[in-house]
Design an enzyme around this catalytic site. Structure first.
Site, mmCIF file in Angstrom:
data_model
loop_
_atom_site.group_PDB
_atom_site.id
_atom_site.type_symbol
_atom_site.label_atom_id
_atom_site.label_comp_id
_atom_site.label_asym_id
_atom_site.label_seq_id
_atom_site.Cartn_x
_atom_site.Cartn_y
_atom_site.Cartn_z
ATOM 1 N N GLU A 17 1.694 6.439 -8.819
ATOM 2 C CA GLU A 17 0.881 5.701 -7.841
ATOM 3 C C GLU A 17 -0.599 5.861 -8.176
ATOM 4 O O GLU A 17 -1.000 6.655 -9.020
ATOM 5 C CB GLU A 17 1.124 6.227 -6.423
ATOM 6 C CG GLU A 17 2.086 5.394 -5.588
ATOM 7 C CD GLU A 17 1.475 4.091 -5.100
ATOM 8 O OE1 GLU A 17 0.327 3.777 -5.478
ATOM 9 O OE2 GLU A 17 2.157 3.371 -4.348
ATOM 10 N N ASN A 99 -0.487 8.610 1.942
ATOM 11 C CA ASN A 99 0.103 7.670 1.001
ATOM 12 C C ASN A 99 -1.011 7.137 0.090
ATOM 13 O O ASN A 99 -1.725 7.919 -0.522
ATOM 14 C CB ASN A 99 0.835 6.557 1.754
ATOM 15 C CG ASN A 99 1.865 5.842 0.910
ATOM 16 O OD1 ASN A 99 2.513 6.455 0.064
ATOM 17 N ND2 ASN A 99 2.047 4.557 1.135
ATOM 18 N N ASN A 145 -0.028 1.037 2.876
ATOM 19 C CA ASN A 145 0.102 1.244 1.429
ATOM 20 C C ASN A 145 -1.101 0.652 0.716
ATOM 21 O O ASN A 145 -2.217 1.092 0.935
ATOM 22 C CB ASN A 145 1.429 0.662 0.946
ATOM 23 C CG ASN A 145 2.064 1.523 -0.121
ATOM 24 O OD1 ASN A 145 1.389 2.046 -0.998
ATOM 25 N ND2 ASN A 145 3.374 1.686 -0.057
ATOM 26 N N ASP A 195 3.824 -3.003 -2.333
ATOM 27 C CA ASP A 195 3.384 -1.618 -2.468
ATOM 28 C C ASP A 195 1.878 -1.596 -2.725
ATOM 29 O O ASP A 195 1.109 -2.105 -1.926
ATOM 30 C CB ASP A 195 4.199 -0.943 -3.589
ATOM 31 C CG ASP A 195 4.225 0.565 -3.489
ATOM 32 O OD1 ASP A 195 3.243 1.152 -3.001
ATOM 33 O OD2 ASP A 195 5.215 1.178 -3.933
#
Length: 287
Positions: A17, A99, A145, A195
């Site tokens: 990520e 996140n 996100n 995402d």
């Protein structure tokens, strides 16, 4: 020039990520959320730096003063240039973690929190100011996100992964909290889960779709899907433009829940060239 997709940085990230291109060092950094790792590497070089933290790491952004600030399961963690780290803001409760995170044009770090089981309404949006003051600007979110800003800084975009949509807000210059939230685009279940995202120099959104094996280019005015780029992995997780001309789209991926013998490229960082667009320079944390 045709579109070319390659594995830029082979890896075994459980959940890669937060890609961030640093033009000063010519390097890309990204995290592995579940492995608690921060990676940094330069295209065309075998050199690679990895730091493992004893926590979950949603994202890490370079600081203007050197080192990184990381959004972790505690809150916000300070990482020095030599790799020493300390939790400086510990405010999240048990079962909640950070996140995705990104800096706005003013060098303030925006980070979304969520329940580890993605329970509805347990997430929020937190802003870390350059003096390390923390403000919660939204509550009642589920899995905030991908996030980003329009090139002029007047719009803020936010993905809610479980709802499969992207919201757009108006940014008022004298207020921290964005206003007038509305849905830019909802996505069908067949697309997978939206995402991470990035915004290009023309203002279009590029969104990675977990479980969908694709990255979409979306119009900022009405949410139209302008382009679909299929990638050779099922779980692309986020994306960022990089390279000397900011014309390479780097895509993080994940292998969590997949058969590693069948998905050999999953967990790597992909590079997409030939898109014919450029990104915006990423902003470092002002602290």
């Amino acid at each position: 020039m045709p579109i070319d997709i390659t594995v830029e940085f082979p890896g075994i990230c459980r959940v890669g990520e937060g890609p961030f291109w640093d033009p000063e060092s010519g390097s890309l950094s990204w995290v592995d959320i579940l492995d608690g790792a921060l990676h940094r590497a330069r295209p065309g070089s075998a050199e690679r730096w990895t730091l493992r933290l004893a926590t979950l790491v949603g994202a890490a952004v370079p600081k203007a003063s050197g080192g990184y600030v990381a959004a972790t399961s505690e809150g916000f963690t300070d990482i020095s240039p030599d790799g020493a780290w300390t939790v400086r803001r510990d405010f999240l409760t048990d079962g909640i973690r950070m996140n995705d995170a990104k800096c706005d044009p003013h060098g303030r770090l925006w980070a979304g929190s969520c329940a580890q089981d993605f329970a509805a309404g347990h997430g929020g949006m937190h802003v870390l100011l350059p003096d390390w003051t923390v403000r919660e600007v939204f509550s009642g979110l589920t899995q905030p996100n991908g996030l980003g800003w329009s090139p002029d800084g007047r719009r803020f975009y936010l993905v809610e992964t479980q709802a499969r949509d992207v919201s757009v807000f108006d940014v008022v210059s004298d207020r921290l909290e964005p206003e007038n939230r509305r849905t830019l685009v909802p996505f069908p279940e067949s697309f997978g889960y939206p995402d991470g995202l990035t915004v290009d120099a023309d203002g279009c959104l590029w969104i990675a779709f977990w479980g969908g094996g694709r990255v979409l280019q979306v119009a900022p005015d009405d949410g139209r899907v302008l382009r679909t780029v299929e990638v050779p992995v099922p779980q692309p997780s986020s994306c960022a433009f990089g390279g000397p001309e900011l014309d390479v789209l780097y895509v993080t991926t994940a292998r969590e829940g997949l058969d590693p013998d069948l998905e050999r490229s999953s967990g790597s960082v992909l590079a997409i060239r030939g898109l014919g667009v450029r990104g915006l320079p990423a902003v470092k944390f002002g602290g």
